[in-house]
Write a protein that holds these residues in place. Structure first.
Motif, PDB file in Angstrom:
ATOM      1  N   ASN A  95      44.180 -25.483  16.951  1.00 29.49           N
ATOM      2  CA  ASN A  95      44.498 -24.687  15.766  1.00 29.49           C
ATOM      3  C   ASN A  95      45.059 -23.305  16.056  1.00 29.49           C
ATOM      4  OD1 ASN A  95      43.450 -26.662  13.879  1.00 29.49           O
ATOM      5  ND2 ASN A  95      41.415 -26.073  14.563  1.00 29.49           N
ATOM      6  N   SER A  96      45.108 -22.914  17.313  1.00 32.27           N
ATOM      7  CA  SER A  96      45.508 -21.547  17.663  1.00 32.27           C
ATOM      8  C   SER A  96      46.710 -21.543  18.600  1.00 32.27           C
ATOM      9  CB  SER A  96      44.336 -20.805  18.320  1.00 32.27           C
ATOM     10  OG  SER A  96      43.249 -20.707  17.420  1.00 32.27           O
ATOM     11  N   PHE A  97      47.649 -20.653  18.314  1.00 25.87           N
ATOM     12  CA  PHE A  97      48.904 -20.594  19.048  1.00 25.87           C
ATOM     13  C   PHE A  97      49.272 -19.134  19.336  1.00 25.87           C
ATOM     14  CE2 PHE A  97      48.779 -24.248  16.322  1.00 25.87           C
ATOM     15  CZ  PHE A  97      49.341 -25.284  17.044  1.00 25.87           C
ATOM     16  N   ASN A 111      37.411 -23.252   5.515  1.00 23.51           N
ATOM     17  CA  ASN A 111      35.968 -23.044   5.643  1.00 23.51           C
ATOM     18  C   ASN A 111      35.596 -22.206   6.861  1.00 23.51           C
ATOM     19  OD1 ASN A 111      36.665 -24.885   7.566  1.00 23.51           O
ATOM     20  ND2 ASN A 111      34.984 -26.310   7.173  1.00 23.51           N
ATOM     21  N   GLN A 112      36.582 -21.535   7.447  1.00 21.32           N
ATOM     22  CA  GLN A 112      36.334 -20.747   8.649  1.00 21.32           C
ATOM     23  C   GLN A 112      36.498 -19.257   8.384  1.00 21.32           C
ATOM     24  OE1 GLN A 112      35.082 -22.142  11.265  1.00 21.32           O
ATOM     25  NE2 GLN A 112      35.372 -24.237  10.512  1.00 21.32           N
ATOM     26  N   LYS A 113      35.711 -18.465   9.097  1.00 16.19           N
ATOM     27  CA  LYS A 113      35.758 -17.013   8.944  1.00 16.19           C
ATOM     28  C   LYS A 113      36.472 -16.367  10.130  1.00 16.19           C
ATOM     29  CE  LYS A 113      31.527 -16.635   6.177  1.00 16.19           C
ATOM     30  NZ  LYS A 113      32.266 -16.287   4.946  1.00 16.19           N
ATOM     31  N   TYR A 120      38.280 -11.764  15.875  1.00 13.48           N
ATOM     32  CA  TYR A 120      37.399 -12.779  16.454  1.00 13.48           C
ATOM     33  C   TYR A 120      37.320 -13.985  15.525  1.00 13.48           C
ATOM     34  CZ  TYR A 120      32.888 -14.903  17.826  1.00 13.48           C
ATOM     35  OH  TYR A 120      31.888 -15.768  18.188  1.00 13.48           O
ATOM     36  N   ILE A 121      37.554 -15.175  16.098  1.00 13.50           N
ATOM     37  CA  ILE A 121      37.486 -16.434  15.349  1.00 13.50           C
ATOM     38  C   ILE A 121      36.325 -17.240  15.929  1.00 13.50           C
ATOM     39  CG2 ILE A 121      38.748 -18.478  14.595  1.00 13.50           C
ATOM     40  CD1 ILE A 121      41.350 -16.949  15.230  1.00 13.50           C
ATOM     41  N   PRO A 122      35.163 -17.245  15.253  1.00 11.36           N
ATOM     42  CA  PRO A 122      33.948 -17.831  15.844  1.00 11.36           C
ATOM     43  C   PRO A 122      34.074 -19.296  16.235  1.00 11.36           C
ATOM     44  CG  PRO A 122      33.398 -16.483  13.939  1.00 11.36           C
ATOM     45  CD  PRO A 122      34.892 -16.593  13.962  1.00 11.36           C
ATOM     46  N   ASN A 123      34.644 -20.144  15.363  1.00 10.91           N
ATOM     47  CA  ASN A 123      34.658 -21.569  15.671  1.00 10.91           C
ATOM     48  C   ASN A 123      35.593 -21.913  16.824  1.00 10.91           C
ATOM     49  OD1 ASN A 123      37.016 -21.189  13.913  1.00 10.91           O
ATOM     50  ND2 ASN A 123      37.167 -23.432  13.958  1.00 10.91           N
ATOM     51  N   LEU A 150      32.648 -15.924  24.196  1.00  8.71           N
ATOM     52  CA  LEU A 150      34.104 -16.078  24.222  1.00  8.71           C
ATOM     53  C   LEU A 150      34.566 -17.072  25.282  1.00  8.71           C
ATOM     54  CD1 LEU A 150      35.261 -12.354  23.841  1.00  8.71           C
ATOM     55  CD2 LEU A 150      35.276 -14.143  22.093  1.00  8.71           C
ATOM     56  N   LYS A 151      35.520 -17.922  24.879  1.00  8.13           N
ATOM     57  CA  LYS A 151      36.155 -18.860  25.799  1.00  8.13           C
ATOM     58  C   LYS A 151      37.654 -18.581  25.950  1.00  8.13           C
ATOM     59  CE  LYS A 151      32.865 -22.568  24.761  1.00  8.13           C
ATOM     60  NZ  LYS A 151      32.685 -23.934  24.188  1.00  8.13           N
ATOM     61  N   ILE A 152      38.252 -18.018  24.894  1.00 10.17           N
ATOM     62  CA  ILE A 152      39.683 -17.707  24.916  1.00 10.17           C
ATOM     63  C   ILE A 152      39.853 -16.238  24.559  1.00 10.17           C
ATOM     64  CG2 ILE A 152      41.965 -18.237  23.967  1.00 10.17           C
ATOM     65  CD1 ILE A 152      40.825 -20.968  23.092  1.00 10.17           C
ATOM     66  N   VAL A 153      40.519 -15.486  25.434  1.00  6.09           N
ATOM     67  CA  VAL A 153      40.801 -14.072  25.192  1.00  6.09           C
ATOM     68  C   VAL A 153      42.295 -13.852  25.357  1.00  6.09           C
ATOM     69  CG1 VAL A 153      40.381 -11.702  25.930  1.00  6.09           C
ATOM     70  CG2 VAL A 153      38.508 -13.369  25.974  1.00  6.09           C
ATOM     71  N   ILE A 154      42.913 -13.282  24.320  1.00 12.98           N
ATOM     72  CA  ILE A 154      44.370 -13.097  24.318  1.00 12.98           C
ATOM     73  C   ILE A 154      44.689 -11.612  24.366  1.00 12.98           C
ATOM     74  CG2 ILE A 154      46.503 -13.534  23.051  1.00 12.98           C
ATOM     75  CD1 ILE A 154      45.007 -15.922  21.734  1.00 12.98           C
ATOM     76  N   PRO A 155      45.351 -11.161  25.435  1.00 11.07           N
ATOM     77  CA  PRO A 155      45.737  -9.754  25.540  1.00 11.07           C
ATOM     78  C   PRO A 155      47.045  -9.480  24.801  1.00 11.07           C
ATOM     79  CG  PRO A 155      46.458 -10.915  27.495  1.00 11.07           C
ATOM     80  CD  PRO A 155      45.771 -11.943  26.610  1.00 11.07           C
TER      81      PRO A 155
END
Length: 246
Positions: A41-43, A155-157, A175-178, A220-225
């Motif tokens: 879901n993230s790009f 349904n996501q915050k 920050y995207i928790p899911n 955190l599993k994904i961190v985008i600079p």
């Protein structure tokens, strides 16, 4: 009879497969825009900014999609490239853009925001970002908040928060928790990056700000600079060490 491949061939095959597995995928590419998936879901969207000191700089933003809608974090660097991204989201991926979130007041975050405003897509930013953008003569986000902002997508915050000064006094993170994902923007450095542009920075507070982010989001599993390759929480550790007071 069992046939055994020479060790050298097996070793070469392992290296080729290993290289292939680590190759960065690109789901869209043009001269002005690249889009790289980091999850279902993230790009990451990458556009380019011409600078006097650093030449042509690749600038990261994020698109998060859920339930037929999308939120864009930082715009591409200009209106034309922002329209290109909008077309990809709405025509190729068939998602409606619900909002734009701006990390800080520099051009690499909001240079294309007017393309979204023309489509009545609202933009959100720290109140300090709005004031600084006005003072700089940059495009101005529409909806401000002081410290924290919460958006929903299906349904996501999504949580947008100012933790303190770093690259600029107004910078936030999202920050995207899911997704266990942090869009850090320019406050977060990619591995082996230099300190970069410090004209609006608070170098003395930078490490403390990132330490607060790490303590708040330990999963955190994904961190985008803001620039360079994405990774995991090790990017926060690297940024902390880069600006740590000796």
């Amino acid at each position: 009879m069992t046939y055994k491949l020479p060790i050298s061939i097996l070793f070469c095959a392992f290296i080729l497969l290993n290289c292939k597995s680590h190759k960065t995928q690109t789901t869209y590419s043009s001269e002005t825009l690249k889009i790289i998936p980091v999850s279902k879901n993230s790009f990451i969207h990458i556009s380019y900014l011409s600078t006097d000191d650093y030449g042509k700089v690749a600038c990261n933003g994020l698109v998060y999609m859920n339930d037929g809608e999308a939120i864009v974090f930082d715009t591409p660097t200009d209106t034309e490239t922002s329209n290109e991204l909008i077309q990809w989201i709405t025509k190729t991926k068939h998602h409606n853009i619900k909002a734009v979130v701006v990390n800080h007041f520099h051009d690499d975050c909001l240079g294309g925001i007017e393309a979204f405003h023309e489509l009545s897509i609202p933009s959100y930013a720290n109140n300090a970002t709005i004031e600084l953008a006005k003072n700089e003569g940059n495009p101005v986000p529409q909806i401000g908040f002081d410290t924290e902002n919460e958006l929903t997508l299906g349904n996501q915050k999504i949580f947008n928060r100012h933790f303190g000064e770093a690259h600029t006094k107004d910078n936030i993170v999202s920050y995207i928790p899911n997704e266990h994902l942090l869009f850090g923007g320019c406050p977060v450095k990619s591995l082996k990056a230099t300190k970069g542009y410090l004209g609006d920075a608070n170098v003395g507070e930078w490490s403390k700000t990132i330490e607060n982010i790490k303590a708040t989001y330990p999963d955190l599993k994904i961190v985008i600079p803001g620039h360079g390759d994405h990774g995991g929480i090790e990017l926060l550790d690297y940024t902390i060490s880069l600006f740590k007071k000796e």
